[in-house]
Every structure is written in structure tokens, then in C-alpha cells.
Motif scaffolding. Structure first.
Motif, PDB file in Angstrom:
ATOM      1  N   PHE A 133       0.839  -1.186   0.000  1.00 22.42           N
ATOM      2  CA  PHE A 133       0.000   0.000   0.000  1.00 22.42           C
ATOM      3  C   PHE A 133       0.881   1.244   0.000  1.00 22.42           C
ATOM      4  CE2 PHE A 133      -2.130   3.349   2.461  1.00 22.42           C
ATOM      5  CZ  PHE A 133      -3.196   3.581   1.628  1.00 22.42           C
ATOM      6  N   CYS A 134       0.707   2.086  -1.002  1.00 21.86           N
ATOM      7  CA  CYS A 134       1.481   3.342  -1.159  1.00 21.86           C
ATOM      8  C   CYS A 134       2.987   3.105  -1.067  1.00 21.86           C
ATOM      9  CB  CYS A 134       1.059   4.380  -0.131  1.00 21.86           C
ATOM     10  SG  CYS A 134      -0.577   5.048  -0.421  1.00 21.86           S
ATOM     11  N   CYS A 135       3.451   1.974  -1.551  1.00 20.61           N
ATOM     12  CA  CYS A 135       4.880   1.618  -1.566  1.00 20.61           C
ATOM     13  C   CYS A 135       5.496   1.523  -0.169  1.00 20.61           C
ATOM     14  CB  CYS A 135       5.685   2.593  -2.417  1.00 20.61           C
ATOM     15  SG  CYS A 135       5.255   2.521  -4.153  1.00 20.61           S
ATOM     16  N   LEU A 136       4.665   1.361   0.865  1.00 28.34           N
ATOM     17  CA  LEU A 136       5.222   1.221   2.222  1.00 28.34           C
ATOM     18  C   LEU A 136       6.012  -0.075   2.358  1.00 28.34           C
ATOM     19  CD1 LEU A 136       2.354   2.501   4.534  1.00 28.34           C
ATOM     20  CD2 LEU A 136       4.548   3.588   4.079  1.00 28.34           C
ATOM     21  N   GLY A 137       5.582  -1.125   1.691  1.00 33.81           N
ATOM     22  CA  GLY A 137       6.318  -2.386   1.737  1.00 33.81           C
ATOM     23  C   GLY A 137       7.699  -2.252   1.128  1.00 33.81           C
ATOM     24  N   PHE A 138       7.789  -1.513   0.029  1.00 29.32           N
ATOM     25  CA  PHE A 138       9.087  -1.316  -0.621  1.00 29.32           C
ATOM     26  C   PHE A 138      10.012  -0.473   0.252  1.00 29.32           C
ATOM     27  CE2 PHE A 138      11.936   1.045  -3.464  1.00 29.32           C
ATOM     28  CZ  PHE A 138      12.626  -0.025  -3.997  1.00 29.32           C
ATOM     29  N   VAL A 139       9.469   0.581   0.869  1.00 27.17           N
ATOM     30  CA  VAL A 139      10.285   1.429   1.747  1.00 27.17           C
ATOM     31  C   VAL A 139      10.751   0.613   2.961  1.00 27.17           C
ATOM     32  CG1 VAL A 139      10.283   3.500   3.183  1.00 27.17           C
ATOM     33  CG2 VAL A 139       9.156   3.530   0.965  1.00 27.17           C
ATOM     34  N   ALA A 140       9.859  -0.227   3.493  1.00 30.94           N
ATOM     35  CA  ALA A 140      10.243  -1.094   4.612  1.00 30.94           C
ATOM     36  C   ALA A 140      11.343  -2.061   4.188  1.00 30.94           C
ATOM     37  CB  ALA A 140       9.030  -1.862   5.125  1.00 30.94           C
ATOM     38  N   PHE A 141      11.255  -2.560   2.959  1.00 30.69           N
ATOM     39  CA  PHE A 141      12.299  -3.456   2.456  1.00 30.69           C
ATOM     40  C   PHE A 141      13.642  -2.731   2.350  1.00 30.69           C
ATOM     41  CE2 PHE A 141      14.558  -5.644  -1.032  1.00 30.69           C
ATOM     42  CZ  PHE A 141      14.631  -6.906  -0.464  1.00 30.69           C
ATOM     43  N   ALA A 142      13.618  -1.475   1.919  1.00 30.47           N
ATOM     44  CA  ALA A 142      14.862  -0.690   1.828  1.00 30.47           C
ATOM     45  C   ALA A 142      15.471  -0.498   3.214  1.00 30.47           C
ATOM     46  CB  ALA A 142      14.583   0.659   1.176  1.00 30.47           C
ATOM     47  N   TYR A 143      14.641  -0.193   4.212  1.00 32.57           N
ATOM     48  CA  TYR A 143      15.164  -0.036   5.569  1.00 32.57           C
ATOM     49  C   TYR A 143      15.669  -1.363   6.134  1.00 32.57           C
ATOM     50  CZ  TYR A 143      14.015   4.842   6.374  1.00 32.57           C
ATOM     51  OH  TYR A 143      13.999   6.211   6.327  1.00 32.57           O
ATOM     52  N   SER A 144      15.030  -2.455   5.770  1.00 28.48           N
ATOM     53  CA  SER A 144      15.500  -3.768   6.227  1.00 28.48           C
ATOM     54  C   SER A 144      16.875  -4.089   5.663  1.00 28.48           C
ATOM     55  CB  SER A 144      14.505  -4.856   5.817  1.00 28.48           C
ATOM     56  OG  SER A 144      13.273  -4.653   6.437  1.00 28.48           O
ATOM     57  N   VAL A 145      17.080  -3.744   4.400  1.00 26.93           N
ATOM     58  CA  VAL A 145      18.394  -3.981   3.778  1.00 26.93           C
ATOM     59  C   VAL A 145      19.447  -3.087   4.435  1.00 26.93           C
ATOM     60  CG1 VAL A 145      19.694  -3.769   1.628  1.00 26.93           C
ATOM     61  CG2 VAL A 145      17.443  -4.825   1.617  1.00 26.93           C
ATOM     62  N   LYS A 146      19.087  -1.838   4.730  1.00 20.86           N
ATOM     63  CA  LYS A 146      20.021  -0.950   5.433  1.00 20.86           C
ATOM     64  C   LYS A 146      20.360  -1.507   6.810  1.00 20.86           C
ATOM     65  CE  LYS A 146      18.834   3.490   3.371  1.00 20.86           C
ATOM     66  NZ  LYS A 146      18.373   4.853   3.643  1.00 20.86           N
ATOM     67  N   SER A 147      19.362  -2.058   7.496  1.00 20.78           N
ATOM     68  CA  SER A 147      19.602  -2.659   8.807  1.00 20.78           C
ATOM     69  C   SER A 147      20.559  -3.840   8.704  1.00 20.78           C
ATOM     70  CB  SER A 147      18.276  -3.110   9.423  1.00 20.78           C
ATOM     71  OG  SER A 147      18.486  -3.833  10.602  1.00 20.78           O
ATOM     72  N   ARG A 148      20.366  -4.670   7.683  1.00 19.82           N
ATOM     73  CA  ARG A 148      21.260  -5.818   7.493  1.00 19.82           C
ATOM     74  C   ARG A 148      22.688  -5.353   7.183  1.00 19.82           C
ATOM     75  NH1 ARG A 148      19.378 -11.109   4.419  1.00 19.82           N
ATOM     76  NH2 ARG A 148      18.312 -11.261   6.398  1.00 19.82           N
ATOM     77  N   ASP A 149      22.817  -4.291   6.393  1.00 20.55           N
ATOM     78  CA  ASP A 149      24.147  -3.750   6.091  1.00 20.55           C
ATOM     79  C   ASP A 149      24.828  -3.224   7.347  1.00 20.55           C
ATOM     80  OD1 ASP A 149      23.797  -4.344   3.451  1.00 20.55           O
ATOM     81  OD2 ASP A 149      23.254  -2.294   2.843  1.00 20.55           O
ATOM     82  N   ARG A 150      24.101  -2.505   8.165  1.00 23.54           N
ATOM     83  CA  ARG A 150      24.670  -1.973   9.422  1.00 23.54           C
ATOM     84  C   ARG A 150      25.075  -3.120  10.343  1.00 23.54           C
ATOM     85  NH1 ARG A 150      27.091   2.174   9.574  1.00 23.54           N
ATOM     86  NH2 ARG A 150      27.369   1.485   7.483  1.00 23.54           N
ATOM     87  N   LYS A 151      24.288  -4.188  10.359  1.00 29.11           N
ATOM     88  CA  LYS A 151      24.615  -5.343  11.203  1.00 29.11           C
ATOM     89  C   LYS A 151      25.895  -6.021  10.729  1.00 29.11           C
ATOM     90  CE  LYS A 151      21.660  -8.723  11.190  1.00 29.11           C
ATOM     91  NZ  LYS A 151      20.555  -9.673  11.435  1.00 29.11           N
ATOM     92  N   MET A 152      26.097  -6.094   9.418  1.00 33.01           N
ATOM     93  CA  MET A 152      27.313  -6.715   8.880  1.00 33.01           C
ATOM     94  C   MET A 152      28.546  -5.883   9.188  1.00 33.01           C
ATOM     95  SD  MET A 152      26.614  -9.531   7.638  1.00 33.01           S
ATOM     96  CE  MET A 152      25.130 -10.431   7.366  1.00 33.01           C
ATOM     97  N   VAL A 153      28.384  -4.569   9.238  1.00 25.69           N
ATOM     98  CA  VAL A 153      29.516  -3.691   9.547  1.00 25.69           C
ATOM     99  C   VAL A 153      29.860  -3.755  11.033  1.00 25.69           C
ATOM    100  CG1 VAL A 153      30.224  -1.260   9.587  1.00 25.69           C
ATOM    101  CG2 VAL A 153      29.051  -2.165   7.612  1.00 25.69           C
ATOM    102  N   GLY A 154      28.873  -4.065  11.865  1.00 20.48           N
ATOM    103  CA  GLY A 154      29.091  -4.132  13.309  1.00 20.48           C
ATOM    104  C   GLY A 154      28.446  -2.982  14.062  1.00 20.48           C
ATOM    105  N   ASP A 155      27.687  -2.151  13.366  1.00 18.65           N
ATOM    106  CA  ASP A 155      26.999  -1.016  13.986  1.00 18.65           C
ATOM    107  C   ASP A 155      25.639  -1.491  14.489  1.00 18.65           C
ATOM    108  OD1 ASP A 155      26.065   1.437  14.779  1.00 18.65           O
ATOM    109  OD2 ASP A 155      25.748   2.200  12.755  1.00 18.65           O
ATOM    110  N   VAL A 156      25.618  -1.972  15.737  1.00 21.45           N
ATOM    111  CA  VAL A 156      24.396  -2.541  16.293  1.00 21.45           C
ATOM    112  C   VAL A 156      23.342  -1.460  16.504  1.00 21.45           C
ATOM    113  CG1 VAL A 156      23.436  -3.818  18.250  1.00 21.45           C
ATOM    114  CG2 VAL A 156      25.685  -4.399  17.375  1.00 21.45           C
ATOM    115  N   THR A 157      23.752  -0.281  16.943  1.00 18.06           N
ATOM    116  CA  THR A 157      22.795   0.800  17.190  1.00 18.06           C
ATOM    117  C   THR A 157      22.130   1.236  15.893  1.00 18.06           C
ATOM    118  OG1 THR A 157      24.215   1.543  19.007  1.00 18.06           O
ATOM    119  CG2 THR A 157      22.521   3.069  18.237  1.00 18.06           C
ATOM    120  N   GLY A 158      22.907   1.414  14.841  1.00 14.72           N
ATOM    121  CA  GLY A 158      22.340   1.777  13.550  1.00 14.72           C
ATOM    122  C   GLY A 158      21.427   0.691  13.012  1.00 14.72           C
ATOM    123  N   ALA A 159      21.823  -0.558  13.189  1.00 22.52           N
ATOM    124  CA  ALA A 159      21.000  -1.679  12.731  1.00 22.52           C
ATOM    125  C   ALA A 159      19.670  -1.712  13.467  1.00 22.52           C
ATOM    126  CB  ALA A 159      21.751  -2.996  12.921  1.00 22.52           C
TER     127      ALA A 159
END
Length: 151
Positions: free
Chosen positions: A75-101
Motif C-alpha cells: 500500500f502506497c509503496c510502504l512495503g518497498f520502503v520497509a524493504f529498503a530499511y530492512s536492507v540498510k539494517s542488514r548492512d549496518r549489522k554486517m559492519v558491526g553497527d548494532v545501534t544503527g541496525a
């Protein structure tokens, strides 16, 4: 048995500092990591070792949920935006930035909840409208057949 007495506050015994000042000095020294008590003059400098223990705190990144919302409840591309934030969270987790993740994962979770709830409400509303429309249409058809005598 040898009973030697050691005084807990060495300055209080000699009378050079008051008890309050001694306690204050020892508390400040302990807070700064300064060893309490007399330090021998011939001792080697103290060395310390810092060990970084990686916490095994798993941060859920909600990628699967976001992908589901992107494909089915977008709905209104909210799923896509949530997917983008999920990928950013996974990237932050791989770098070791737990707070950012955690921050990105929290945003993804909120967007997923909003997308899911709004999409479910719209789907339920559409089903209700479809069902009531079908009922109204059947009633109108039955009234038309009664008024025209079957013709």
C-alpha cells in the motif's frame, strides 16, 4: 599467632587528613582507576589489556516480512520502503553497527506494521463492498423479475 593490625584509613591514623577527605580521595582514586593505598616506588608501571567482546545480540532486520509486504501488501509503496530499511539494517549489522541496525530495523518494523494493517483493512473493506454489492444486485434483479412477471 601473629595478630598485626592494619588500619583501613592510613591518613586517618596519622591525622594528616580528615576522614571525609580521605574517603573522598579514595573514592575519586577508585573511580579514576588509581590503585588505593601506598604504591611501592620500585614497582613497574601497570599495564592493562582491553578485550572487546562482541555481543551476540541478534538484531532482527525483518527482510522476509518486508519482502512479503513488498510483493503482496504494498500500500502506497510502504512495503518497498520497509524493504529498503530492512536492507540498510542488514548492512549496518554486517559492519558491526548494532545501534544503527536497531534503528533501521525499528523503522522497517513500523513501516511493515502500517503497510500490513492498512492493506488488510483495504482488503477486508473491498470484500465487504463486493459482498454487499452482490446482495444488492441480487435484490434488484429479484425485484425486477417480480415487477415484470418473469419477462
Amino acid at each position: 599467632m601473629n595478630h598485626t593490625s592494619q588500619h583501613f584509613f592510613p591518613h586517618a591514623v596519622t591525622g594528616s587528613l580528615s576522614t571525609y577527605e580521605t574517603l573522598k580521595e579514595e573514592h575519586e582514586g577508585a573511580a579514576l582507576g588509581v590503585p588505593l593505598g601506598p604504591v611501592p616506588h620500585n614497582s613497574a608501571p601497570m599495564t592493562s589489556t582491553v578485550i572487546n567482546i562482541r555481543s551476540d545480540t541478534s538484531v532482527p532486520d525483518h527482510v522476509v516480512w518486508s519482502l512479503f509486504n513488498t510483493l503482496f501488501m504494498n500500500f502506497c509503496c510502504l512495503g518497498f520502503v520497509a524493504f529498503a530499511y530492512s536492507v540498510k539494517s542488514r548492512d549496518r549489522k554486517m559492519v558491526g553497527d548494532v545501534t544503527g541496525a536497531q534503528s533501521y530495523a525499528s523503522t522497517a518494523k513500523c513501516l511493515n506494521i502500517i503497510a500490513l494493517v492498512v492493506s488488510l483493512l483495504l482488503t477486508i473493506g473491498f470484500i465487504i463492498l463486493l459482498a454487499t454489492g452482490a446482495v444488492v444486485s441480487l435484490q434488484a434483479i429479484s425485484q425486477m423479475t417480480e415487477n415484470h412477471g418473469g419477462y
